[in-house]
Design a protein around this motif. Structure first.
Motif, PDB file in Angstrom:
ATOM      1  N   VAL A  90       0.977  -1.011  -0.021  1.00  0.00           N
ATOM      2  CA  VAL A  90      -0.019  -0.049  -0.020  1.00  0.00           C
ATOM      3  C   VAL A  90       0.909   1.215   0.068  1.00  0.00           C
ATOM      4  O   VAL A  90       0.666   2.093  -0.740  1.00  0.00           O
ATOM      5  CB  VAL A  90      -0.914  -0.062   1.220  1.00  0.00           C
ATOM      6  N   ASP A  91       1.885   1.338   0.939  1.00  0.00           N
ATOM      7  CA  ASP A  91       2.753   2.424   1.040  1.00  0.00           C
ATOM      8  C   ASP A  91       3.463   2.621  -0.268  1.00  0.00           C
ATOM      9  O   ASP A  91       3.659   3.988  -0.555  1.00  0.00           O
ATOM     10  CB  ASP A  91       3.524   2.335   2.220  1.00  0.00           C
ATOM     11  N   TYR A 142       4.794   5.955  -4.894  1.00  0.00           N
ATOM     12  CA  TYR A 142       4.858   6.072  -6.463  1.00  0.00           C
ATOM     13  C   TYR A 142       3.928   6.970  -7.192  1.00  0.00           C
ATOM     14  O   TYR A 142       4.340   7.680  -7.955  1.00  0.00           O
ATOM     15  CB  TYR A 142       4.735   4.663  -7.121  1.00  0.00           C
ATOM     16  N   PHE A 143       2.853   6.964  -6.550  1.00  0.00           N
ATOM     17  CA  PHE A 143       1.642   7.691  -7.093  1.00  0.00           C
ATOM     18  C   PHE A 143       2.207   9.359  -7.029  1.00  0.00           C
ATOM     19  O   PHE A 143       2.088  10.079  -7.802  1.00  0.00           O
ATOM     20  CB  PHE A 143       0.273   7.786  -6.545  1.00  0.00           C
ATOM     21  N   LYS A 144       2.680   9.626  -5.844  1.00  0.00           N
ATOM     22  CA  LYS A 144       3.219  10.972  -5.406  1.00  0.00           C
ATOM     23  C   LYS A 144       4.167  11.421  -6.463  1.00  0.00           C
ATOM     24  O   LYS A 144       4.247  12.520  -6.895  1.00  0.00           O
ATOM     25  CB  LYS A 144       3.505  11.107  -4.127  1.00  0.00           C
ATOM     26  N   SER A 145       5.131  10.362  -6.557  1.00  0.00           N
ATOM     27  CA  SER A 145       6.315  10.804  -7.558  1.00  0.00           C
ATOM     28  C   SER A 145       5.876  10.999  -8.943  1.00  0.00           C
ATOM     29  O   SER A 145       6.295  11.942  -9.649  1.00  0.00           O
ATOM     30  CB  SER A 145       7.279   9.471  -7.444  1.00  0.00           C
ATOM     31  N   PHE A 195      -3.981   3.253 -10.281  1.00  0.00           N
ATOM     32  CA  PHE A 195      -3.361   2.917  -8.916  1.00  0.00           C
ATOM     33  C   PHE A 195      -4.617   2.549  -8.208  1.00  0.00           C
ATOM     34  O   PHE A 195      -5.643   3.274  -7.891  1.00  0.00           O
ATOM     35  CB  PHE A 195      -2.973   4.293  -8.129  1.00  0.00           C
ATOM     36  N   VAL A 196      -4.609   1.312  -7.599  1.00  0.00           N
ATOM     37  CA  VAL A 196      -5.511   0.832  -6.780  1.00  0.00           C
ATOM     38  C   VAL A 196      -4.973   0.563  -5.409  1.00  0.00           C
ATOM     39  O   VAL A 196      -4.177  -0.568  -5.323  1.00  0.00           O
ATOM     40  CB  VAL A 196      -6.388  -0.530  -7.128  1.00  0.00           C
ATOM     41  N   TYR A 197      -5.049   1.498  -4.535  1.00  0.00           N
ATOM     42  CA  TYR A 197      -4.093   1.356  -3.182  1.00  0.00           C
ATOM     43  C   TYR A 197      -4.491   0.213  -2.263  1.00  0.00           C
ATOM     44  O   TYR A 197      -3.518  -0.338  -1.849  1.00  0.00           O
ATOM     45  CB  TYR A 197      -4.414   2.762  -2.400  1.00  0.00           C
ATOM     46  N   THR A 198      -5.561  -0.417  -2.355  1.00  0.00           N
ATOM     47  CA  THR A 198      -5.816  -1.450  -1.794  1.00  0.00           C
ATOM     48  C   THR A 198      -7.353  -2.036  -2.548  1.00  0.00           C
ATOM     49  O   THR A 198      -8.258  -1.110  -2.503  1.00  0.00           O
ATOM     50  CB  THR A 198      -5.532  -1.719  -0.332  1.00  0.00           C
ATOM     51  N   GLU A 256      12.487  -0.723   3.835  1.00  0.00           N
ATOM     52  CA  GLU A 256      13.243  -1.434   2.751  1.00  0.00           C
ATOM     53  C   GLU A 256      12.395  -2.103   1.820  1.00  0.00           C
ATOM     54  O   GLU A 256      12.647  -2.020   0.424  1.00  0.00           O
ATOM     55  CB  GLU A 256      14.567  -2.362   3.274  1.00  0.00           C
ATOM     56  N   SER A 257      11.760  -2.685   2.287  1.00  0.00           N
ATOM     57  CA  SER A 257      10.584  -3.327   1.602  1.00  0.00           C
ATOM     58  C   SER A 257       9.725  -2.465   0.505  1.00  0.00           C
ATOM     59  O   SER A 257       9.426  -2.791  -0.591  1.00  0.00           O
ATOM     60  CB  SER A 257       9.959  -4.307   2.110  1.00  0.00           C
ATOM     61  N   THR A 258       9.333  -1.396   1.302  1.00  0.00           N
ATOM     62  CA  THR A 258       8.478  -0.384   0.628  1.00  0.00           C
ATOM     63  C   THR A 258       9.585   0.274  -0.660  1.00  0.00           C
ATOM     64  O   THR A 258       8.957   0.269  -1.785  1.00  0.00           O
ATOM     65  CB  THR A 258       7.975   0.646   1.434  1.00  0.00           C
ATOM     66  N   LYS A 259      10.697   0.475  -0.391  1.00  0.00           N
ATOM     67  CA  LYS A 259      11.501   0.887  -1.432  1.00  0.00           C
ATOM     68  C   LYS A 259      11.619  -0.077  -2.496  1.00  0.00           C
ATOM     69  O   LYS A 259      11.748   0.133  -3.724  1.00  0.00           O
ATOM     70  CB  LYS A 259      12.818   1.529  -0.797  1.00  0.00           C
TER      71      LYS A 259
END
Length: 420
Positions: A74-75, A80-83, A119-122, A275-278
């Motif tokens: 989700v994060d 990525y949407f923000k970027s 984007f489907v955030y969840t 780290e996993s989010t990245k």
């Protein structure tokens, strides 16, 4: 940018989808011109693209999460949407074929000339609130994309049919070794696997290299490749997963998207941390760069999948990828027929020959929601001594989404026999 609710969860929460594109005209052309042409006349669309007559177009990349307690997914989608919305470019590390790191830049305006994002955030907002894998009915939605018993999966699969994304990234956790699909055998015979697999492996490699180059992780693995290495060399010992992670079922969201011509990737990160989010974030950047750089090649390939459907072609090239537990080619189960796919299915609603009329109407509704075309007979027809009354529903298999239609209606395969 446009954010809409595509449906409600069991507890009444909105399931949000954000479309991000270079402008509204790009999305309008895809919905009103490109997508109808994909489904109705993919052969002509291929010719128009090759000749330049079709002009400018963009293709969709879908970022998805279905297990919201796997929070990095989700994060990463939100980040990525923000970027994509706010930044001019992204510079990140990747790994060259010689094993050395190298800087690469994704220019976002340039990328949006070729792609747009969904984007489907969840899929599961109730699970997000309650920090659970399942929805409020205690149901794992990532086992429901075939049957679509839950309101969340019905909403999301309807949108997959509406958009037919070229690339579908489903973000999960947790696997200790950073896992990326495509999957191990057995594969489903209704997927045009030969047209998807090479590009899926290439995209997975690009995602994996970016994922480890920008994080503490030093290893990722592609399930399909690990199985292939094991089959080639019995002494090969995989550090990841080389079997038991198949796409024979369309229950999984990324596997389901493949029936709509998508390169469908489930991604499993190692931990629930930044780290996993990245890793997912930079994998998404690499996936974007891959699609943007090969847009025409990839899109023409997706159109070939739909062309096979419209012409109802059973291409024997698929057989090579359908193997048993001994890695022996078994091909599609044609049962003595020349074509694995029939010409049509008949769904009668006359009570004299149909014992459950209600379920027939439910099946028709299911097909329409999932982009399968349905016809209806205007007079009685007799075939091989059996009469089908007027008003019977007809699923003509000469259509772009015939693989999904056949998946639902054919007798199926006994996977336990394949895996012996």
């Amino acid at each position: 940018m446009k954010t809409t609710s595509i449906g409600k969860s069991v507890e009444g929460r909105d399931i949000y989808l954000t479309v991000l594109a270079k402008d509204k005209a790009a999305v309008d052309k895809y919905q009103k011109v490109t997508h109808p042409a994909m489904l109705n006349d993919p052969k002509k669309l291929q010719a128009d693209i090759k000749s330049g007559a079709f002009g400018d177009y963009q293709v969709p990349i879908w970022l998805n999460n279905i297990h919201p307690n796997e929070a990095p997914g989700v994060d990463a989608i939100m980040n990525y949407f923000k970027s994509m919305a706010l930044d001019k470019s992204m510079t990140y590390d990747t790994v060259l074929p010689n094993g050395k790191k190298s800087k690469t830049t994704l220019n976002i305006d340039d990328a949006l000339e070729h792609v747009f994002f969904l984007f489907v955030y969840t899929d599961n907002p109730d699970g997000r609130v309650h920090t659970t894998r399942s929805n409020a009915e205690d149901f794992d939605l990532n086992r429901d994309n075939s049957y679509q018993t839950q309101p969340e999966t019905r909403s999301v699969t309807e949108q997959i049919a509406k958009w037919s994304p070229l690339s579908f990234l489903d973000m999960h956790g947790f696997d200790a070794n950073f896992l990326i699909e495509p999957s191990t055998p057995p594969h489903n015979p209704n997927v045009e696997y030969d047209l998807l697999i090479d590009h899926m492996v290439e995209q997975a490699k690009a995602m994996g290299e970016a994922g480890i180059a920008n994080t503490k992780y030093n290893y990722y693995h592609i399930l399909y490749e690990e199985h292939r290495k094991t089959a080639k060399d019995p002494n090969y010992v995989s550090k990841g997963t080389a079997s038991g992670w198949d796409d024979a079922s369309a229950a999984y969201t990324a596997a389901f998207a493949m029936y709509h011509g998508a390169m469908g990737h489930t991604m499993e990160t190692p931990e629930s941390n930044e780290e996993s989010t990245k890793a997912l974030y930079y994998s998404s950047a690499a996936a974007t760069k891959y699609v943007a750089g090969k847009k025409e090649e990839l899109f023409l390939n997706q159109l070939k999948i739909f062309e096979r459907g419209v012409d109802n072609i059973d291409d024997r090239a698929v057989d090579h990828y359908l193997v048993n537990a001994k890695n022996e080619e078994i091909g599609r189960p044609r049962q003595g027929n020349q074509n694995f796919f029939p010409e049509y299915y008949v769904l009668p609603v006359d009570k004299n020959i149909q014992k459950n009329v209600l379920e027939t109407y439910k099946m028709v509704e299911y097909f329409l929601r999932n982009g399968v075309k349905i016809e209806r007979s205007t007079k009685a027809v007799t075939v091989n001594g059996k009469t089908y009354p007027a008003g019977s529903f007809i699923v003509n298999m000469h259509q772009a989404n015939r693989g999904l239609a056949n998946l639902v209606l054919y007798d199926g395969i006994d996977v336990s026999l394949i895996m012996k």
